[in-house]
Write a protein that holds these residues in place. Sequence first.
Motif, PDB file in Angstrom:
ATOM      1  N   GLY A 120     -20.602  30.570   8.728  1.00 27.20           N
ATOM      2  CA  GLY A 120     -20.889  29.255   7.780  1.00 27.20           C
ATOM      3  C   GLY A 120     -22.168  28.414   7.879  1.00 27.20           C
ATOM      4  N   CYS A 121     -21.973  27.975   9.396  1.00 29.09           N
ATOM      5  CA  CYS A 121     -23.062  26.890   9.731  1.00 29.09           C
ATOM      6  C   CYS A 121     -24.153  27.298  10.817  1.00 29.09           C
TER       7      CYS A 121
ATOM      8  N   PHE B  31     -22.484  27.493  17.447  1.00 23.53           N
ATOM      9  CA  PHE B  31     -21.861  28.349  18.281  1.00 23.53           C
ATOM     10  C   PHE B  31     -20.571  27.659  18.276  1.00 23.53           C
ATOM     11  N   ALA B  32     -19.564  27.642  17.497  1.00 27.89           N
ATOM     12  CA  ALA B  32     -18.411  26.534  17.554  1.00 27.89           C
ATOM     13  C   ALA B  32     -17.411  27.115  17.067  1.00 27.89           C
ATOM     14  N   LEU B  33     -17.114  28.649  17.214  1.00 25.19           N
ATOM     15  CA  LEU B  33     -15.922  29.342  16.916  1.00 25.19           C
ATOM     16  C   LEU B  33     -14.985  29.240  17.992  1.00 25.19           C
ATOM     17  N   VAL B  34     -13.529  28.879  17.685  1.00 21.17           N
ATOM     18  CA  VAL B  34     -12.556  28.783  18.861  1.00 21.17           C
ATOM     19  C   VAL B  34     -11.405  29.308  18.467  1.00 21.17           C
ATOM     20  N   GLU B  35     -10.875  30.119  19.370  1.00 23.30           N
ATOM     21  CA  GLU B  35      -9.636  30.733  18.954  1.00 23.30           C
ATOM     22  C   GLU B  35      -8.467  29.896  19.771  1.00 23.30           C
ATOM     23  N   ARG B  36      -7.147  29.552  19.298  1.00 26.15           N
ATOM     24  CA  ARG B  36      -6.061  28.883  19.659  1.00 26.15           C
ATOM     25  C   ARG B  36      -5.037  29.700  19.921  1.00 26.15           C
ATOM     26  N   GLU B  37      -4.221  29.922  20.844  1.00 22.53           N
ATOM     27  CA  GLU B  37      -3.072  30.630  20.874  1.00 22.53           C
ATOM     28  C   GLU B  37      -2.077  30.511  20.037  1.00 22.53           C
TER      29      GLU B  37
ATOM     30  N   LEU C 181      -3.380  31.413  13.732  1.00 22.56           N
ATOM     31  CA  LEU C 181      -3.639  32.790  13.142  1.00 22.56           C
ATOM     32  C   LEU C 181      -5.135  32.990  12.931  1.00 22.56           C
ATOM     33  N   HIS C 182      -5.894  31.966  12.956  1.00 23.09           N
ATOM     34  CA  HIS C 182      -7.311  32.096  12.412  1.00 23.09           C
ATOM     35  C   HIS C 182      -8.111  31.643  13.966  1.00 23.09           C
ATOM     36  N   ILE C 183      -9.414  32.109  13.931  1.00 22.47           N
ATOM     37  CA  ILE C 183     -10.276  31.806  14.769  1.00 22.47           C
ATOM     38  C   ILE C 183     -11.261  30.748  13.900  1.00 22.47           C
ATOM     39  N   SER C 184     -11.325  29.424  14.205  1.00 21.75           N
ATOM     40  CA  SER C 184     -11.659  28.436  13.351  1.00 21.75           C
ATOM     41  C   SER C 184     -13.211  27.649  13.806  1.00 21.75           C
ATOM     42  N   CYS C 185     -14.039  27.108  13.075  1.00 22.63           N
ATOM     43  CA  CYS C 185     -15.284  26.775  13.320  1.00 22.63           C
ATOM     44  C   CYS C 185     -14.974  25.212  13.628  1.00 22.63           C
TER      45      CYS C 185
ATOM     46  N   VAL D 146     -16.895  22.754  13.495  1.00 22.50           N
ATOM     47  CA  VAL D 146     -18.000  22.190  12.844  1.00 22.50           C
ATOM     48  C   VAL D 146     -18.075  22.173  11.390  1.00 22.50           C
ATOM     49  N   CYS D 147     -17.738  23.065  10.886  1.00 26.22           N
ATOM     50  CA  CYS D 147     -17.384  23.327   9.184  1.00 26.22           C
ATOM     51  C   CYS D 147     -16.110  23.853   9.147  1.00 26.22           C
ATOM     52  N   ASP D 148     -15.658  24.048   7.872  1.00 22.99           N
ATOM     53  CA  ASP D 148     -14.148  24.639   7.668  1.00 22.99           C
ATOM     54  C   ASP D 148     -13.932  26.071   7.542  1.00 22.99           C
ATOM     55  N   VAL D 149     -14.878  26.687   8.250  1.00 24.59           N
ATOM     56  CA  VAL D 149     -14.816  28.368   8.227  1.00 24.59           C
ATOM     57  C   VAL D 149     -13.568  28.723   9.133  1.00 24.59           C
ATOM     58  N   ARG D 150     -12.921  29.770   8.659  1.00 27.12           N
ATOM     59  CA  ARG D 150     -11.963  30.343   9.552  1.00 27.12           C
ATOM     60  C   ARG D 150     -11.739  31.758   9.360  1.00 27.12           C
ATOM     61  N   LEU D 151     -11.497  32.498  10.436  1.00 28.08           N
ATOM     62  CA  LEU D 151     -11.550  33.955  10.250  1.00 28.08           C
ATOM     63  C   LEU D 151     -10.560  34.776  10.912  1.00 28.08           C
ATOM     64  N   THR D 152      -9.930  35.584  10.328  1.00 20.85           N
ATOM     65  CA  THR D 152      -8.721  36.325  11.046  1.00 20.85           C
ATOM     66  C   THR D 152      -9.567  37.152  12.170  1.00 20.85           C
ATOM     67  N   PRO D 153      -8.782  37.518  13.315  1.00 21.51           N
ATOM     68  CA  PRO D 153      -9.361  38.114  14.504  1.00 21.51           C
ATOM     69  C   PRO D 153      -9.923  39.594  13.896  1.00 21.51           C
ATOM     70  N   GLU D 154      -9.495  40.150  13.103  1.00 21.18           N
ATOM     71  CA  GLU D 154     -10.305  41.315  12.408  1.00 21.18           C
ATOM     72  C   GLU D 154     -11.805  40.936  11.801  1.00 21.18           C
ATOM     73  N   GLN D 155     -11.462  39.695  10.953  1.00 21.43           N
ATOM     74  CA  GLN D 155     -12.749  39.480  10.275  1.00 21.43           C
ATOM     75  C   GLN D 155     -13.866  39.008  11.413  1.00 21.43           C
ATOM     76  N   TYR D 156     -13.421  38.590  12.453  1.00 29.38           N
ATOM     77  CA  TYR D 156     -14.283  37.916  13.408  1.00 29.38           C
ATOM     78  C   TYR D 156     -14.907  39.021  14.258  1.00 29.38           C
ATOM     79  N   THR D 157     -14.172  40.105  14.603  1.00 29.28           N
ATOM     80  CA  THR D 157     -14.490  41.330  15.047  1.00 29.28           C
ATOM     81  C   THR D 157     -15.672  41.939  14.233  1.00 29.28           C
ATOM     82  N   GLU D 158     -15.453  42.167  12.976  1.00 31.07           N
ATOM     83  CA  GLU D 158     -16.475  42.600  12.260  1.00 31.07           C
ATOM     84  C   GLU D 158     -17.679  41.569  12.302  1.00 31.07           C
ATOM     85  N   HIS D 159     -17.631  40.616  11.946  1.00 28.78           N
ATOM     86  CA  HIS D 159     -18.686  39.561  12.040  1.00 28.78           C
ATOM     87  C   HIS D 159     -19.569  39.773  13.279  1.00 28.78           C
TER      88      HIS D 159
END
Length: 246
Positions: free
Chosen positions: A189-190, A193-199, A202-206, A208-221
């Motif tokens: 989105g922005c 380098f601000a994507l963070v995964e928390r245990e 469910l999502h890996i979240s930015c 800085v902005c409100d983007v969030r990705l599932t682990p599968e979406q992150y891997t694809e990206h």
Amino acid sequence: MDNTCRICHHVTAEERYLCDGCEYRACTWLRALPKQAALLEVCLQPTTGPAQRGGSGRAHSPLPLDIRVLDLLGPGHAAHIQDPHGDQTGGIPIVALLAGWSRYLASEIPAVHHDAHGTIRIDRCEDAWPRTGTGIPAWCSWLQAYLPYAVTRPWAEEMYGQLEELLSRIQRVTHTTPRRTARDAPCPGCQAFALVEREDELHISCQVCDVRLTPEQYTEHRDAVMPALARIALLMSAQAAQQTAA
Ligand SMILES: [Zn+2]
Ligand SMILES: [Zn+2]
């Protein structure tokens, strides 16, 4: 009901008040609670101190017990479910809060039974009865099982808030926080380098902005953008090496 999550304001399915990400988070709290409660018991007495030579008893009066732990593990009273001002959560012990929400939830679930004449009747459940007792693990698994129903009720936001507050009260004592891992790829989105995964999420979240990705979406990206980024980094370091040599 609009289709916005009451907690994080992401879009959700229309028939629910919390999104799948927030439901997942509440579920990880309920899964973590039994272990956190066991940790609390260890924290009850901060330290017992060394035994004194030659003495038959303690040289000092016993150290005080951690009152925060007593508050959390004590029997206490049923949770104040209806709390419009949000000021009742402070002193509710773990079991009272879990049992309070379980009973409140059960009172809303329709129970189907046959009366003495064999007619099907639909009443409200009278109480929640976990099959494995009334301890913290039993209430936690009961609530986990009914969480998919809870997120469709208007009070889901309040339950989520009270569980979140409970977990942070516990974690202040046990000094445990969910593990965070920074991910390599930039945010789609922005571009930060601000994507963070928390245990516990469910999502890996930015951050800085409100983007969030599932682990599968992150891997694809990541697979789509990282090879190009790696080539750029290689070119830049080659240029820097040339400039140093010149
Ligand atoms: Zn949400
Ligand atoms: Zn972003």
